[in-house]
Scaffold this motif. Structure first.
Motif, short mmCIF file in Angstrom:
data_model
loop_
_atom_site.label_atom_id
_atom_site.label_comp_id
_atom_site.label_asym_id
_atom_site.label_seq_id
_atom_site.Cartn_x
_atom_site.Cartn_y
_atom_site.Cartn_z
N GLN A 305 14.05 69.22 54.07
CA GLN A 305 13.86 68.46 52.87
C GLN A 305 14.59 68.98 51.68
O GLN A 305 14.98 68.42 50.84
CB GLN A 305 12.29 68.85 52.62
CG GLN A 305 11.69 68.39 51.18
CD GLN A 305 10.23 68.97 50.70
OE1 GLN A 305 9.54 69.47 51.82
NE2 GLN A 305 9.82 68.50 49.94
N GLY A 306 14.95 70.02 51.80
CA GLY A 306 15.89 70.88 50.71
C GLY A 306 17.39 70.24 50.92
O GLY A 306 17.87 69.85 49.59
N TYR A 307 17.72 69.84 51.82
CA TYR A 307 19.07 69.06 52.07
C TYR A 307 18.94 67.75 51.82
O TYR A 307 19.93 67.19 50.87
CB TYR A 307 19.64 69.40 53.49
CG TYR A 307 20.44 70.62 53.86
CD1 TYR A 307 21.56 70.93 52.86
CD2 TYR A 307 19.83 71.37 54.85
CE1 TYR A 307 22.03 72.19 53.27
CE2 TYR A 307 20.57 72.58 55.03
CZ TYR A 307 21.65 73.11 54.33
OH TYR A 307 22.22 74.26 54.44
N PHE A 308 17.86 67.12 51.83
CA PHE A 308 18.00 65.73 51.22
C PHE A 308 17.78 65.85 49.64
O PHE A 308 18.10 64.98 48.99
CB PHE A 308 16.65 65.08 51.79
CG PHE A 308 17.05 64.55 53.22
CD1 PHE A 308 17.70 63.26 53.24
CD2 PHE A 308 16.58 65.08 54.44
CE1 PHE A 308 17.97 62.57 54.52
CE2 PHE A 308 16.69 64.50 55.86
CZ PHE A 308 17.53 63.23 55.57
N LEU A 309 16.92 66.75 49.42
CA LEU A 309 16.82 66.72 47.87
C LEU A 309 18.30 67.19 47.05
O LEU A 309 18.41 66.72 45.99
CB LEU A 309 15.84 67.99 47.59
CG LEU A 309 15.26 68.07 46.22
CD1 LEU A 309 14.81 66.96 45.34
CD2 LEU A 309 14.38 69.30 45.89
N MET A 310 18.86 68.02 47.84
CA MET A 310 20.24 68.32 47.02
C MET A 310 21.15 66.97 47.05
O MET A 310 21.98 66.86 46.18
CB MET A 310 20.99 69.27 48.02
CG MET A 310 20.68 70.57 48.07
SD MET A 310 21.51 71.76 49.03
CE MET A 310 22.81 72.02 47.97
N ALA A 311 21.14 66.22 48.18
CA ALA A 311 21.92 64.93 48.30
C ALA A 311 21.41 64.07 47.05
O ALA A 311 22.17 63.29 46.40
CB ALA A 311 21.92 64.38 49.60
N GLU A 312 20.19 64.13 46.91
CA GLU A 312 19.51 63.29 45.79
C GLU A 312 20.14 63.57 44.59
O GLU A 312 20.11 62.77 43.69
CB GLU A 312 17.87 63.39 46.02
CG GLU A 312 16.99 62.77 44.89
CD GLU A 312 16.74 61.31 45.17
OE1 GLU A 312 16.11 60.50 44.31
OE2 GLU A 312 17.30 60.82 46.21
N VAL A 313 19.80 64.74 44.19
CA VAL A 313 20.11 65.38 42.89
C VAL A 313 21.75 65.06 42.43
O VAL A 313 21.93 64.55 41.54
CB VAL A 313 19.95 66.75 42.81
CG1 VAL A 313 20.28 67.44 41.52
CG2 VAL A 313 18.60 67.11 42.95
N LEU A 315 23.47 62.58 43.77
CA LEU A 315 23.66 61.21 43.83
C LEU A 315 22.99 60.80 42.45
O LEU A 315 23.84 59.96 41.82
CB LEU A 315 22.50 60.49 44.84
CG LEU A 315 22.45 59.02 44.73
CD1 LEU A 315 23.83 58.42 45.34
CD2 LEU A 315 21.08 58.44 45.64
N LYS A 316 21.99 61.50 41.78
CA LYS A 316 21.40 60.96 40.42
C LYS A 316 22.39 61.65 39.44
O LYS A 316 22.80 60.75 38.32
CB LYS A 316 20.09 61.49 40.27
CG LYS A 316 19.43 61.27 38.94
CD LYS A 316 17.87 61.56 38.79
CE LYS A 316 17.27 61.11 37.44
NZ LYS A 316 18.02 61.11 36.31
N THR A 317 23.13 62.63 39.44
CA THR A 317 24.06 63.16 38.66
C THR A 317 25.11 62.02 38.49
O THR A 317 25.79 61.75 37.52
CB THR A 317 24.37 64.67 39.01
OG1 THR A 317 23.25 65.33 39.08
CG2 THR A 317 25.60 65.11 37.80
N MET A 318 25.48 61.86 39.54
CA MET A 318 26.86 60.68 39.63
C MET A 318 26.39 59.37 39.13
O MET A 318 27.20 58.88 38.27
CB MET A 318 27.25 60.38 41.17
CG MET A 318 27.81 61.72 41.88
SD MET A 318 28.37 61.60 43.64
CE MET A 318 29.64 60.44 43.22
N TYR A 319 25.38 58.78 39.39
CA TYR A 319 24.64 57.84 38.69
C TYR A 319 24.61 57.72 37.14
O TYR A 319 25.23 57.11 36.38
CB TYR A 319 23.43 57.33 39.29
CG TYR A 319 22.54 56.35 38.68
CD1 TYR A 319 22.90 54.98 38.76
CD2 TYR A 319 21.58 56.76 37.78
CE1 TYR A 319 22.28 53.97 38.04
CE2 TYR A 319 20.61 55.77 37.08
CZ TYR A 319 21.28 54.30 36.92
OH TYR A 319 20.48 53.42 36.34
N ASP A 320 24.33 59.07 36.72
CA ASP A 320 23.82 59.16 35.36
C ASP A 320 25.20 59.23 34.53
O ASP A 320 25.09 59.12 33.32
CB ASP A 320 23.08 60.49 34.92
CG ASP A 320 21.78 60.47 35.37
OD1 ASP A 320 21.08 59.30 35.56
OD2 ASP A 320 21.03 61.53 35.72
#
Length: 479
Positions: A305-313, A315-320
């Motif tokens: 769960q933690g690794y998926f969360l890292m990728a999510e953050v 991804l969102k930072t790149m999007y932002d």
């Protein structure tokens, strides 16, 4: 080692390099679950007309000196972005102030050494001198170089006690800040966008490894004890303060201090680059916003769960910040839960990770240094899966990827085609350019008449190339 990228970047290409230590490398899981791989597959979904490459240069037990040393070679390969999650290994990674592999106290000498390493004559002399030193050591001590049961953690540490705010601690902090600044300066000179990241570790459920007196501070053990009492009483804010202090006071520096997160944010402001708020994201997913066993496997490595969360953050930072494209097709951004449920992951991955953590915790510093690590001696392999996972850990010539293929063949021999397809899927998530894995997954899906899934697999394969089998079956399934 499994991240190939094209020699010539295509016009529609976007090449990301990631840097860091064992967390960025995905420990204790296979290469299919490291956050750069998750990020790569997610970006592929969002940008189907772009050739996205995420090249992971991370290695266990390396620090900012290694990252700085890699920069020139990375820049030669035309990166479009650089993502950095690093800091936990700063004191004990190669050339670190507390490492077995060090050249002393002078950073200038280390930078000179890193430059000289590019010359073959220097490397030859270094290897000869190193061999002589080891030979003399064996003659004078009469012993072996390392305990074969030691984990990498036990082998890299020279200074087990680095008190908080001590001279050695301050040298390690300066080393981290100076090297990170040098890395960012190189990226800035070449106009390469960078995303730094906050660092996370287990503050709630991991007791300090080494507790010593440190100036006017309490010992790490005492701060941890106070934090746990305050937590039990419901005094959450004071508990957070005490438990974070306990982690920072831990004299065995396997977890980055909060001062390093402050450096990351300062440098982010100085170079006007984004900082991925991974610590904040982990805290939001943790009880009382205290990071513990819910997301961390031991002292600092995330669980699935933690690794998926890292990728999510990331991804969102790149999007932002409008990276890759100013306009993202948000309809193609699937929720994190979708990816967790549909990822190329099987029991081979989860059991191998579980056994790796058991072995890690069976050695120092989780156990006394005088005790050999006997974790695997007591492991009973009752099933084919158990024996296969054990082999992944003990046989250096047997990889997790080969384990997935062997497990797939085992299921195929028993007519369990759905499970065989899942193993091949895990294999191509691990090595995306290996077309045989897509073929294996498609064959088993076709065998159970799951034609839609088989077509999806074959079309994904064509991002990397094709074979007569892939061409033939793609045509038949589209007909």
């Amino acid at each position: 080692p499994k991240d190939l990228f094209l020699k010539d970047k295509p016009e529609n290409g976007y090449r990301i390099f990631t840097m860091g230590g064992s967390t960025t490398a995905g420990f204790p899981y296979g290469y299919n679950l490291m956050f750069p791989r998750i990020l790569n597959f997610r970006l592929d979904d969002i940008f189907p007309n772009r050739h996205i490459e995420v090249v992971n240069t991370a290695m266990s037990a390396v620090n900012s000196y290694t990252m700085y040393d890699l920069m020139d070679e990375i820049l030669e390969h035309e990166p479009d972005a650089l993502l950095i999650y690093a800091g936990h290994n700063e004191f004990y990674g190669a050339m670190g102030v507390g490492s077995q592999e060090t050249l002393g106290k002078r950073p200038g000498l280390i930078y000179t050494y890193l430059k000289l390493r590019r010359f073959k004559l220097f490397l030859a002399v270094r290897d000869i001198v190193g061999s002589l030193q080891k030979g003399v050591s064996r003659l004078t001590t009469g012993g072996t170089e390392v305990d074969p049961t030691n984990t990498l953690m036990a082998r890299i540490v020279a200074e087990q006690r680095i008190p908080y705010k001590s001279e050695l601690y301050e040298r390690g902090i300066r080393q981290y800040q100076n090297n990170l600044r040098r890395i960012l300066e190189k990226a800035h000179q070449h106009q390469v966008p960078v995303v730094l990241s906050e660092l996370v570790s287990n503050v709630k459920d991991q007791e300090p490894f080494v507790s010593v007196e440190a100036d006017t501070f309490p010992t790490a053990a005492r701060a941890y004890e106070i934090g746990q009492k305050l937590l039990a009483q419901g005094d959450i804010e004071d508990a957070r303060t005490a438990l974070h202090l306990a982690k920072d006071l831990d004299a065995l520096r396997f977890r980055a201090t909060e001062e390093m997160n402050e450096i990351i944010h300062r440098l982010g402001e100085e170079f006007n680059i984004p900082v991925a708020p991974i610590k904040g994201a982990f805290e939001l997913q943790s009880e009382h916003q205290l990071i513990g066993n819910e997301l961390i496997l031991e002292h600092l490595h995330p669980n699935m769960q933690g690794y998926f969360l890292m990728a999510e953050v990331f991804l969102k930072t790149m999007y932002d910040h409008g990276m890759i494209s100013r306009q993202w097709d948000t309809s193609r951004i699937r929720p994190i839960q979708y990816h967790q449920e549909n990822w190329g992951l099987t029991a081979v991955d989860t059991l191998a990770a579980e056994l790796s953590i058991r072995y890690l915790k069976g050695g120092w510093p989780f156990q006394p240094a005088v005790m050999p690590n006997r974790t695997l001696d007591n492991y009973v392999a009752d099933t084919f899966l158990d024996s296969l996972v054990l082999r992944i850990l003990v046989d250096q010539n047997y990889s997790e990827t080969v384990g997935h293929v062997d497990m797939a063949k085992y299921y195929e021999s028993r007519g369990q085609y759905d499970k065989a397809a899942a193993e091949y899927k895990a294999a191509y998530y691990t090595i995306p350019f290996e077309l045989e894995f897509y073929k294996g997954a498609a064959k088993n899906l076709i065998q159970q008449r799951d034609y839609d899934q088989a077509l999806e697999v074959l079309q994904r394969a064509q991002r990397y190339g094709t074979t007569p089998y892939i061409t033939k079956w793609t045509g038949q399934l589209l007909a």
